[in-house]
Write an enzyme that holds these catalytic residues in place. Structure first.
Site, short mmCIF file in Angstrom:
data_model
loop_
_atom_site.label_atom_id
_atom_site.label_comp_id
_atom_site.label_asym_id
_atom_site.label_seq_id
_atom_site.Cartn_x
_atom_site.Cartn_y
_atom_site.Cartn_z
N MET A 244 0.83 -1.18 0.00
CA MET A 244 0.00 0.00 0.00
C MET A 244 0.86 1.23 0.00
SD MET A 244 -1.83 1.81 3.05
CE MET A 244 -1.62 3.55 2.93
N PRO A 245 1.01 1.85 -1.11
CA PRO A 245 1.69 3.14 -1.08
C PRO A 245 0.76 4.22 -0.54
CG PRO A 245 1.69 2.19 -3.29
CD PRO A 245 0.76 1.38 -2.46
N LEU A 246 1.35 5.14 0.15
CA LEU A 246 0.67 6.37 0.55
C LEU A 246 1.34 7.48 -0.24
CD1 LEU A 246 -1.23 8.09 2.29
CD2 LEU A 246 0.57 8.14 4.01
N THR B 46 5.25 6.81 0.13
CA THR B 46 5.67 5.93 1.22
C THR B 46 5.19 4.54 0.87
OG1 THR B 46 5.41 7.74 2.80
CG2 THR B 46 5.52 5.52 3.71
#
Length: 129
Positions: A1-3, A72
């Site tokens: 899961m990229p933020l 992130t």
């Protein structure tokens, strides 16, 4: 899961959302992120009450068209995957949102699986549970 966090100058929210779409597509194309795995913070700065500061680092001139992209994500991608991601973000940023590639500044922040919680107060990726 990229933020993903994208910051731009100016009031053009259509441009900002177009950039968000381009970054998400790049993450899917280069890193295999699933379509539903989309978490983004999209922010415009008016230049008065909030702004962006930038320089001409490494001899690359930046101007008020600058776009700062911070991603992130969990660690583990190769340098070649990261380079592909950078290109895949810069190309549609120019084609779809009119951002010159020199003005696309991207940073990746990597962390470990236990550093994520998607809700319920649990670390869903933590395999030590």
């Amino acid at each position: 899961m990229p933020l993903v966090r994208i910051d731009t100058l100016g009031p053009d929210t259509v441009r900002l959302h177009t950039l968000g779409d381009a970054v998400h597509q790049a993450l899917m194309d280069t890193l295999g992120i699933p379509p539903e795995d989309r978490f983004q913070i999209l922010t415009t700065h008016d230049g008065t009450t909030s702004t962006l500061r930038y320089g001409d680092h490494l001899g690359i001139p930046h101007d008020d068209g600058v776009v700062l992209v911070a991603v992130t994500l969990r660690a583990g991608r190769s340098p070649s995957q990261k380079r592909a991601l950078y290109r895949r973000i810069a190309e549609p940023a120019e084609a779809r949102a009119g951002v010159e590639p020199r003005n696309v500044v991207i940073t990746l922040y990597e962390n470990a699986s236990p550093d994520w919680s998607f809700g319920h107060g649990e670390a869903q990726y933590d395999t030590e549970n």
